[in-house]
Design a protein around this motif. Structure first.
Motif, mmCIF file in Angstrom:
data_model
loop_
_atom_site.group_PDB
_atom_site.id
_atom_site.type_symbol
_atom_site.label_atom_id
_atom_site.label_comp_id
_atom_site.label_asym_id
_atom_site.label_seq_id
_atom_site.Cartn_x
_atom_site.Cartn_y
_atom_site.Cartn_z
ATOM 1 N N ARG A 42 0.847 -1.198 0.000
ATOM 2 C CA ARG A 42 0.000 0.000 0.000
ATOM 3 C C ARG A 42 0.882 1.248 0.000
ATOM 4 O O ARG A 42 1.772 1.389 0.840
ATOM 5 C CB ARG A 42 -0.903 -0.005 1.235
ATOM 6 N N TYR A 43 0.642 2.153 -0.949
ATOM 7 C CA TYR A 43 1.450 3.376 -1.045
ATOM 8 C C TYR A 43 0.903 4.461 -0.125
ATOM 9 O O TYR A 43 -0.302 4.749 -0.147
ATOM 10 C CB TYR A 43 1.473 3.880 -2.497
ATOM 11 N N GLU A 44 1.785 5.015 0.688
ATOM 12 C CA GLU A 44 1.417 6.123 1.575
ATOM 13 C C GLU A 44 2.140 7.376 1.097
ATOM 14 O O GLU A 44 3.375 7.445 1.128
ATOM 15 C CB GLU A 44 1.764 5.792 3.026
ATOM 16 N N LYS A 45 1.365 8.346 0.634
ATOM 17 C CA LYS A 45 1.922 9.543 -0.008
ATOM 18 C C LYS A 45 2.183 10.639 1.030
ATOM 19 O O LYS A 45 1.327 10.958 1.847
ATOM 20 C CB LYS A 45 0.922 10.051 -1.055
ATOM 21 N N GLY A 46 3.388 11.197 0.995
ATOM 22 C CA GLY A 46 3.731 12.338 1.835
ATOM 23 C C GLY A 46 3.937 13.577 0.978
ATOM 24 O O GLY A 46 3.774 13.531 -0.251
ATOM 25 N N LYS A 47 4.304 14.716 1.622
ATOM 26 C CA LYS A 47 4.492 15.964 0.865
ATOM 27 C C LYS A 47 5.751 15.909 0.000
ATOM 28 O O LYS A 47 5.760 16.361 -1.137
ATOM 29 C CB LYS A 47 4.571 17.155 1.827
ATOM 30 N N GLY A 50 7.285 9.364 -0.322
ATOM 31 C CA GLY A 50 6.257 8.422 0.106
ATOM 32 C C GLY A 50 6.874 7.124 0.591
ATOM 33 O O GLY A 50 8.098 6.948 0.542
ATOM 34 N N ASP A 70 7.217 7.966 -7.945
ATOM 35 C CA ASP A 70 5.966 7.391 -7.454
ATOM 36 C C ASP A 70 4.889 7.210 -8.523
ATOM 37 O O ASP A 70 3.775 6.794 -8.217
ATOM 38 C CB ASP A 70 5.409 8.241 -6.316
ATOM 39 N N GLU A 74 -1.737 7.541 -6.090
ATOM 40 C CA GLU A 74 -2.559 8.176 -5.068
ATOM 41 C C GLU A 74 -2.336 7.515 -3.709
ATOM 42 O O GLU A 74 -1.955 6.338 -3.634
ATOM 43 C CB GLU A 74 -4.037 8.061 -5.446
ATOM 44 N N ASP A 75 -2.583 8.293 -2.663
ATOM 45 C CA ASP A 75 -2.431 7.798 -1.303
ATOM 46 C C ASP A 75 -3.379 6.615 -1.068
ATOM 47 O O ASP A 75 -4.564 6.675 -1.406
ATOM 48 C CB ASP A 75 -2.736 8.920 -0.304
ATOM 49 N N GLY A 76 -2.854 5.514 -0.494
ATOM 50 C CA GLY A 76 -3.679 4.362 -0.136
ATOM 51 C C GLY A 76 -3.850 3.340 -1.228
ATOM 52 O O GLY A 76 -4.481 2.302 -1.017
#
Length: 618
Positions: A42-47, A50, A70, A74-76
């Motif tokens: 699962r990809y967790e996106k940061g500023k 990630g 990346d 998208e996040d999640g």
């Protein structure tokens, strides 16, 4: 612990000491080969960057994804990352997203995640599909030359309701002195898949077909597996036949092997055969009247072969598996116990007989062969098993062959409440069967020589055996040069196909585990009757009686005492109250938590042992 090692790496280990029970412990000193190049998670996106959180709990660290690597994921979302660097010291492994699968919860996303995670090749390359297209739909007259013509023999296939490829067909005939002749004709895949051709290379890379409840990832393109190689009824098909003659005791007294051509008369299913032979279904008996006498003769032969194998000491596990029933939309209708009826046993016996006779024939000719071997369990494991069954009131006979003693034990516990548990623990105590050019025999089957011959559409080792058998029965035999080449290459084929077999089994198990957890999501808070199937230091597993689903009661949820794990007896016992949790006991539980992502189901214990009756109303 080596800080840069990851799950599936090949490593060098220094033995540091020995724990209780003779188990050795050590430390990783060097990584020999990295086993992991891509990770699904699962990809967790940061500023500014990630992380990919691995879906496989055995990969203990998140993957750092720098900005620009990346794919605008998208996040999640569930994605695939290629590893660029590996962990080292305080540094996380670094990667880049190479494929975005989709959001969790979507069944197709989950299946694709499992396929990619296990490295299963699911799409055939264009050149393989092009080669398959060149194969004709029906055998040409020239291809039938030199083959034994069995088209006039009453021949049938017996498979599951949903089977689409049929690689084995059987026929029987009663002979004088009470003997029964059996023909096992197997699709001649080796005729269509030339060694080292593009289809063969792809089949070798796949090693085996992989079966999920809603699909199959085939070893061969469907044009071959469901078409020309499938022994469909009413059409000519090229086969390799093992013809065997058995006496009244089930002993094989004759055998012959040859290239053949058959025309299957009926495509039967296990359900129909059982209905004909066991239930005497009048409609089906009438519909299949021409083959009913043959089916009755097959039943008789099956009985002889089973008696012969049991007398030899074959360990006949009765371990029902979970069958997930899906609706047309891919939703789960139910999880039920898969049936193993008389028809399954008939085909099983005939395939075992053919496999053993082929192995014996090739071995007696002193030719190289890829055997299916199963080594004897080690002494320590057997001592632990003997201690475990002793606690359940059973004894393992020490005189005579060990396989015979285990076979007699399984017969003794048949139909008893603890049967399933003893079958499970025994299976865990034994070694895995593998493919090997060195024949060490098959312990579980009590067979001195055994190989896999009967499923070349879905198993690569069977295709290897077909090629050797084809050479062995040819007019010129196998040349010295070919024999040397086979001997030289066989160890690598055995190691490779054994590894791919394990990979397929792990993927199949994970898909079923995912479906089970998905099925249980809306059952949180509900209560069920079950029984303990396994005990560990961190708790015990309970299988629900109705649903064929297993969950964990964590030791931390047992608040009334501190529980101590006994590894040899497979028990947890309260330090003060002496309460004993052991395999086989009833447990009444409430579904506490379901984690689909981790494939985990947690239960809460409501009642144990005799107290379950008051809760379940039974």
């Amino acid at each position: 612990k080596h800080k840069t090692a990851m799950h599936s790496d090949r490593v060098a280990v220094r033995v540091e000491g020995e724990k209780r029970g003779g188990k050795r412990e050590g430390s990783v000193v060097r990584i020999i080969e990295r086993g992991c190049s891509v990770v699904v998670g699962r990809y967790e996106k940061g500023k500014k960057f990630g992380y990919l959180v691995p879906g496989d709990a055995r990969i203990a660290t998140d993957i750092y994804i720098p900005k620009g690597a990346d794919m605008d994921a998208e996040d999640g979302i569930i994605a695939v990352a290629e590893l660029l660097t590996f962990p080292g010291g305080m540094r996380s492994p670094e990667g880049r997203i190479i494929h975005v699968i989709g959001f969790p919860g979507d069944p197709e996303v989950e299946i694709q995640s499992i396929i990619i995670k296990h490295g299963l090749p699911s799409i055939f390359p264009e050149e393989v599909m092009a080669a398959a297209e060149k194969v004709g739909d029906v055998p040409k007259a020239k291809e039938l030359e030199g083959r034994t013509d069995l088209r006039s023999l009453m021949t049938v296939t017996i498979d599951g309701e949903t089977a689409r490829d049929f690689d084995d067909a059987v026929a029987v005939k009663r002979e004088k002195d009470g003997k029964i002749r059996l023909w096992v004709s197997i699709a001649d895949v080796s005729h269509y898949v030339s060694e080292r051709g593009v289809i063969d290379e792809e089949a070798y890379e796949r090693g085996t077909s992989v079966y999920f409840p809603d699909r199959c990832i085939p070893m061969l393109p469907e044009r071959l597996s469901n078409g020309i190689c499938s022994l469909n009824p009413g059409v000519d098909r090229l086969t390799m036949t093992a013809e065997m003659l058995f006496d009244a005791s089930g002993t094989r007294v004759e055998s012959a092997f040859y290239n053949s051509v058959i025309k299957s008369d009926f495509r039967l299913t296990y359900t129909k055969v059982k209905a004909i032979l066991v239930d005497n279904d009048e409609t089906l008996v009438k519909e299949y009247a021409p083959v009913v006498p043959d089916l009755k003769l097959m039943e008789e032969l099956c009985s002889r072969l089973r008696s012969f194998r049991r007398a030899r000491g074959c360990i006949d596990f009765d371990l029902p598996e979970a069958q997930v029933l899906l609706d047309l939309q891919g939703g789960i209708e139910a999880i039920v116990r898969s049936e193993r009826n008389l028809a399954h046993m008939m085909i099983e016996e005939f395939m075992l007989a053919a496999n053993e006779s082929v192995a014996t024939h090739i071995s007696d000719k002193d030719l190289p062969l890829l055997y299916r071997v199963h080594e004897e369990p080690n002494e320590e494991k057997m001592d632990d098993f003997a201690e475990f069954i002793h606690n359940l009131g059973y004894k393992l006979k020490t005189k005579g062959p060990r396989a015979m003693a285990l076979s007699q034990l399984l017969k003794e516990v048949s139909g008893k409440p603890e049967e399933r548990v003893i079958n499970h623990v025994l299976l865990r105590s034994m070694k895995q069967a593998v493919y090997s050019p060195e024949n060490t025999g098959h312990f579980g089957l009590a067979a001195p020589k055994y190989c896999h011959f009967t499923s070349p559409i879905r198993r690569y080792p069977d295709l290897v055996v077909h090629r050797i058998l084809k050479g062995a029965v040819s007019r010129d035999g196998i040349s010295g040069k070919r024999k040397s080449s086979l001997q030289e290459g066989m160890p690598a084929v055995g190691t490779h196909t054994s590894r791919l077999e394990r990979r397929a089994a792990e993927a199949e198990r994970e898909v079923v585990a995912w479906l089970k957890t998905r099925f249980m999501v809306d059952k949180v808070g509900m209560e069920f009757d079950g029984f303990i199937t396994g005990v560990t230091s961190f708790g015990f597993f309970v299988e629900l009686a109705e649903l064929f689903v297993e969950g964990l009661i964590h030791v931390t949820s047992l608040k009334d005492d501190y529980y101590i794990f006994d590894e040899k007896r497979h028990t947890l016992q309260g330090e003060r109250n002496g309460k004993l949790y052991k395999i086989g006991e009833r447990a009444f539980v409430k579904v506490a938590r379901v984690d689909v992502e981790k494939r985990q189901i947690d239960f809460e214990l409501k009642a144990y042992g005799e107290a379950c009756s008051a809760h379940s109303g039974k």
